[in-house]
Design a protein around this motif. Structure first.
Motif, PDB file in Angstrom:
ATOM      1  N   UNK A   1       0.844  -1.197   0.000  1.00  0.00           N
ATOM      2  CA  UNK A   1       0.000   0.000   0.000  1.00  0.00           C
ATOM      3  C   UNK A   1       0.875   1.241   0.000  1.00  0.00           C
ATOM      4  N   UNK A   2       0.630   2.120  -0.945  1.00  0.00           N
ATOM      5  CA  UNK A   2       1.391   3.342  -1.061  1.00  0.00           C
ATOM      6  C   UNK A   2       0.444   4.509  -0.855  1.00  0.00           C
ATOM      7  N   UNK A   3       0.884   5.471  -0.078  1.00  0.00           N
ATOM      8  CA  UNK A   3       0.026   6.630   0.134  1.00  0.00           C
ATOM      9  C   UNK A   3       0.302   7.663  -0.952  1.00  0.00           C
ATOM     10  N   UNK A   4      -0.733   8.383  -1.298  1.00  0.00           N
ATOM     11  CA  UNK A   4      -0.605   9.443  -2.284  1.00  0.00           C
ATOM     12  C   UNK A   4      -0.706  10.777  -1.556  1.00  0.00           C
ATOM     13  N   UNK A   5      -0.418  11.851  -2.267  1.00  0.00           N
ATOM     14  CA  UNK A   5      -0.515  13.181  -1.660  1.00  0.00           C
ATOM     15  C   UNK A   5      -1.939  13.437  -1.185  1.00  0.00           C
ATOM     16  N   UNK A   6      -2.924  12.954  -1.939  1.00  0.00           N
ATOM     17  CA  UNK A   6      -4.326  13.167  -1.579  1.00  0.00           C
ATOM     18  C   UNK A   6      -4.676  12.462  -0.257  1.00  0.00           C
ATOM     19  N   UNK A   7      -3.995  11.362   0.051  1.00  0.00           N
ATOM     20  CA  UNK A   7      -4.264  10.639   1.290  1.00  0.00           C
ATOM     21  C   UNK A   7      -3.924  11.467   2.527  1.00  0.00           C
ATOM     22  N   UNK A   8      -3.084  12.492   2.362  1.00  0.00           N
ATOM     23  CA  UNK A   8      -2.684  13.325   3.485  1.00  0.00           C
ATOM     24  C   UNK A   8      -3.547  14.566   3.650  1.00  0.00           C
TER      25      UNK A   8
END
Length: 176
Positions: A69-76
């Motif tokens: 699972x990789x977080x994206x900028x939108x996830x923050x």
């Protein structure tokens, strides 16, 4: 018809989910929002007029650590959702035991939103019927709308009223 007092009550019902995170129990509706709000903690729930806003914080790490699972900028970023109850909208929020199936709701109403929230002490299911759901919404705009209109919303619990001080200066005072 849902008026200000009804929407304020709906906003207060959702308050029991503030601080809880959204989990997928297979009952989230509409399904398009699952990937965006899953594993986010509800930070705020407030109502202004006939609208209710839900604001979630950044994505939390899933309970099972998965290196894929990789977080994206939108996830923050914070994410917001707007509910407009219109003429016949309604909302239910109730504490439930884990893995409890959602209610069928009133047979004459159409489900618009169903979310399952989880905390360490309890789970909450929120269901909205015959309600317009707008997602995502700009959280800054939603908070600005609350700040701007809270003093004219007669049903809101938070009031900012002008206060004239003895020296003639004006300030704002919170009246609850």
């Amino acid at each position: 018809m849902v008026e200000g007092p009804g929407c304020t009550r709906n906003g207060k019902r959702i308050q029991q989910a503030v601080g809880c995170r959204v989990v997928d129990r297979g009952h989230i509706h509409p399904e398009q929002i699952i990937k965006i709000i899953i594993n986010r903690r509800l930070l705020e729930a407030f109502s202004v007029g006939k609208e209710c806003f839900l604001i979630w914080g950044p994505k939390l790490k899933p309970e099972t650590d998965n290196d894929e699972s990789q977080s994206t900028a939108r996830d923050n970023d914070d994410v917001g959702l707007r509910l407009h109850f219109g003429m016949n909208g309604s909302l239910q929020a109730r504490k439930v035991k884990n893995n409890v199936a959602p209610s069928s709701g009133p047979h004459w109403k159409k489900i618009s939103l169903r979310l399952h929230f989880q905390s360490t002490s309890h789970d909450v299911v929120v269901e909205a019927y015959d309600t317009t759901v707008q997602f995502p919404v700009n959280t800054t705009s939603a908070r600005a709308k609350l700040s701007k209109l809270c003093c004219v919303d007669v049903c809101s619990a938070l009031k900012l009223v002008p206060l004239k001080q003895e020296d003639g200066a004006r300030s704002l005072q919170t009246l609850c």
